[in-house]
Design an enzyme around this catalytic site. Structure first.
Site, mmCIF file in Angstrom:
data_model
loop_
_atom_site.group_PDB
_atom_site.id
_atom_site.type_symbol
_atom_site.label_atom_id
_atom_site.label_comp_id
_atom_site.label_asym_id
_atom_site.label_seq_id
_atom_site.Cartn_x
_atom_site.Cartn_y
_atom_site.Cartn_z
ATOM 1 C CG ASP A 136 34.594 25.981 -4.433
ATOM 2 O OD1 ASP A 136 35.237 25.645 -2.772
ATOM 3 O OD2 ASP A 136 34.585 26.769 -4.460
ATOM 4 C CG ASP B 195 22.769 36.730 -12.739
ATOM 5 O OD1 ASP B 195 23.204 36.859 -11.555
ATOM 6 O OD2 ASP B 195 22.978 37.046 -13.793
ATOM 7 C CG HIS B 196 25.567 34.284 -7.411
ATOM 8 N ND1 HIS B 196 26.397 34.800 -8.014
ATOM 9 C CD2 HIS B 196 25.949 35.336 -6.182
ATOM 10 C CE1 HIS B 196 27.412 35.624 -7.768
ATOM 11 N NE2 HIS B 196 27.520 36.161 -7.351
ATOM 12 C CE LYS C 148 30.024 33.412 -14.201
ATOM 13 N NZ LYS C 148 30.315 34.909 -13.178
ATOM 14 C CG ASP D 117 33.641 36.807 -13.238
ATOM 15 O OD1 ASP D 117 33.080 35.966 -13.905
ATOM 16 O OD2 ASP D 117 34.365 37.170 -12.401
ATOM 17 C CE LYS E 71 31.597 41.170 -2.318
ATOM 18 N NZ LYS E 71 31.631 40.388 -3.998
ATOM 19 C CG HIS F 282 26.828 39.030 -11.744
ATOM 20 N ND1 HIS F 282 26.123 37.414 -11.519
ATOM 21 C CD2 HIS F 282 28.479 38.354 -11.268
ATOM 22 C CE1 HIS F 282 26.804 36.991 -11.502
ATOM 23 N NE2 HIS F 282 27.271 37.692 -11.445
ATOM 24 N N GLY G 59 29.024 16.509 -8.170
ATOM 25 C CA GLY G 59 28.234 16.917 -7.221
ATOM 26 C C GLY G 59 29.133 17.206 -5.667
ATOM 27 C CD GLU H 62 34.415 40.524 -6.973
ATOM 28 O OE1 GLU H 62 34.597 39.442 -6.397
ATOM 29 O OE2 GLU H 62 34.084 40.691 -8.109
#
Ligand code: NDP
Ligand code: BG6
Length: 495
Positions: free
Chosen positions: A17, A182-183, A153, A240, A346, A245, A14, A221
């Site tokens: 980052d 999984d954003h 993740k 990653d 990006k 994703h 909590g 990216e």
């Protein structure tokens, strides 16, 4: 009018980052919209000592850092629901203290026993936490109440470790209580894939190998590894980005129409699609996947000279590959994917390339006309959200030539300001108990089995790194991969 949800959130990690940068600002948005009002409380935990006031101050700072007014009455009221509890997740005795705090807040805020445990910390702790939550009685037993576990993740580093983790979690939580983040599944245009496909006869009736030549998924990216090298160097682009994703995006593109728009039905179709994904043998894995690592340019050091990266690192910062589905809908239509760090820009996009007309009547021998271009449907995920459809039309002049034209729909900047951040959507889904936009265990396991095979082959060979220039679109091998099939990437530099 938003529906108020009642719950106690316990954040492990909590003070990390992710919690400060994404999770608390997302909860604040849910609070402002009325999804959370008076019946919610948050316990933040980590090993450091801190009192509630300091924690609330840190929470308000995190709101300010994400562009909110930290001194507003709303921010103050919101942060008054936050409590801090020093807690070492490896110390079983600490869980009984946490239980007391949880029970107290449950009564105070009339939460009816609803609990959300969010594990926002290093994955090696996930199993222990889940086990102690159960054994130390933190999971609520109130009739009708929910206990939900949210997992960040990475979910394992290969199939075996993922299975081990899943087995550990399953001792305490049922599959429908586990929400694996999984954003990318929280992104507006990724969610839009289903609307585009299943809301349009025009699209879905052509969505198969008869009309689609190939599909391309690019997650590009611009930044390098930044300050995350200690994690990234043990992971690499395949684990990653591809295992999670990209595989999720591909399964949404490849799945059959679900019986209904529910999490169970959607997940069932995604799993079915992944089951028909061809797991490569050694030779095919070596041919159909390529990797890269960025070199240096001007002041930009190569990957091996980034902070915390070993000078002999063989970790890939770029992957491109071809995926094949052995099913009636997709047999013969490849899905090309690529992702990498330190690339030209990006962005995330999907290009669906349709087959050219079987007969090009405009290209009769005496014509100066260039051959008809393929129709391409592009889904722009980020930075701009929208679609573009490339068609052929007559040039607006006296002769008869054709040229590709584009029908574009881009979400305007004003509207996209209101688009919720992925973490806001996902936290809202957890509150609602909707698992649609989370990865189920069967999906995760099939994705690992596919990716493990590529990894196994790569681990047999020392790569020739570095092999691509920063701000390019990756190594030459990524071009060769697709050119070998007489195709080309739709997104190219200078286009
Ligand atoms: P951080 O390293 O910033 O935070 C880790 C947190 O865990 C801190 O609050 C730390 O506090 C706490 N912690 C560490 N050890 C213990 C322990 N034994 N007992 C209790 N608390 C402990 O990590 P992030 O916030 O960056 O990442 C969290 C998770 O989210 C990871 O799984 C990561 O992979 C994932 N993630 C993060 C992203 C990001 O952008 N940050 C993006 C996508 C995923 P303390 O040391 O004081 O105990
Ligand atoms: C994360 C990866 O899951 O996704 C990062 O760990 C990557 O390496 C990030 O940078 C990309 O996410 P987004 O939303 O910025 O495209």
């Amino acid at each position: 009018m938003a529906t108020e949800r009642k719950a106690l959130f316990v954040f492990f990690g909590g003070t990390g980052d992710l919690a400060y940068r994404k999770l608390y600002p997302s909860l604040f948005n849910l609070y402002r919209k009325g999804n959370l009002r008076s019946h919610f409380a948050v316990i933040g935990t980590s090993r450091q000592a801190m009192d509630d006031d300091k924690f609330r101050e840190a929470v308000r700072k995190s709101l300010a850092d994400s562009g909110n007014r930290a001194d507003s009455k709303e921010a103050t009221d919101f942060s008054s629901h936050f409590y801090y509890q020093a807690h070492d997740v490896t110390n079983t005795a600490h869980y009984s203290v946490l239980k007391e705090a949880a029970d107290k807040l449950d009564k105070k805020y009339k939460l009816e026993g609803n609990r959300i445990f969010y594990l926002s910390m290093a994955p090696q702790f996930f199993g222990t936490i889940a086990q102690d939550l159960k054994s130390q009685g933190l999971m609520s037993t109130n009739k009708g109440a929910f206990n939900r576990l949210v997992i960040e993740k990475p979910f394992g580093r290969d199939y075996d470790s993922a299975k081990q983790l899943n087995d550990a979690l399953s001792k305490s939580f049922e599959e429908e209580q586990i929400f694996r983040i999984d954003h990318y599944l929280g992104k507006e245009m990724i969610q839009n894939i289903e609307a585009l496909r299943f809301g349009n006869t025009l699209v879905e009736s052509l969505w198969n190998n008869r009309y689609i030549d190939n599909i391309q998924v690019t997650l590009s990216e611009k930044l390098g590894v930044e300050e995350r090298a200690s994690y990234y160097d043990n992971s690499g682009a395949l684990r990653d980005m591809v295992q999670n994703h990209i595989m999720q995006i591909v399964s949404l593109l490849a799945m059959e129409q679900p019986v209904a728009f529910t999490d169970t039905d959607i997940r069932a179709e995604k799993v079915k699609a992944l089951r028909s994904l061809r797991v490569y043998n050694v030779a095919d894995a070596a041919t159909n996947f390529v990797r890269g690592q960025y070199g240096s340019i001007n002041d930009q050091p190569d990957y091996r000279h980034e902070d915390n990266v070993p000078e002999d690192s063989t970790t890939e910062t770029f992957v491109a590959g071809k995926l094949l589905f052995d099913n009636y809908r997709w047999s013969g239509t490849p899905f090309y994917v690529r992702t990498g760090k330190m690339l030209a820009d990006k962005f995330t996009r999907v290009d669906v390339v349709f087959k050219r007309p079987l007969v090009d009547i405009f290209a009769f021998p005496q014509s100066q006309n260039t051959p008809l271009a393929a129709n391409v449907l592009t889904i722009f995920v980020e930075p701009h959200a929208g679609f573009s459809l490339q068609l052929n039309a007559k040039t607006n002049d006296a002769g008869f030539s054709t040229e590709p034209i584009k029908l574009d729909y881009l979400v305007d900047a004003e509207k996209s300001k209101d688009t919720p951040e992925p973490y806001e959507r996902l936290l809202h889904d957890v509150l609602k108990g909707d698992g649609t936009n989370f990865s189920s265990w069967p999906e995760v396991s099939y994705a690992w089995k596919f990716v493990d095979q590529i990894r196994r082959v790569w681990d047999l060979q020392e790569p020739q790194f570095p092999n691509y220039t920063p701000h390019s679109m990756g190594p030459a091998a990524a071009e060769e991969l697709i050119q070998r099939d007489h195709r080309e990437w739709i997104y190219r530099l200078n286009k």
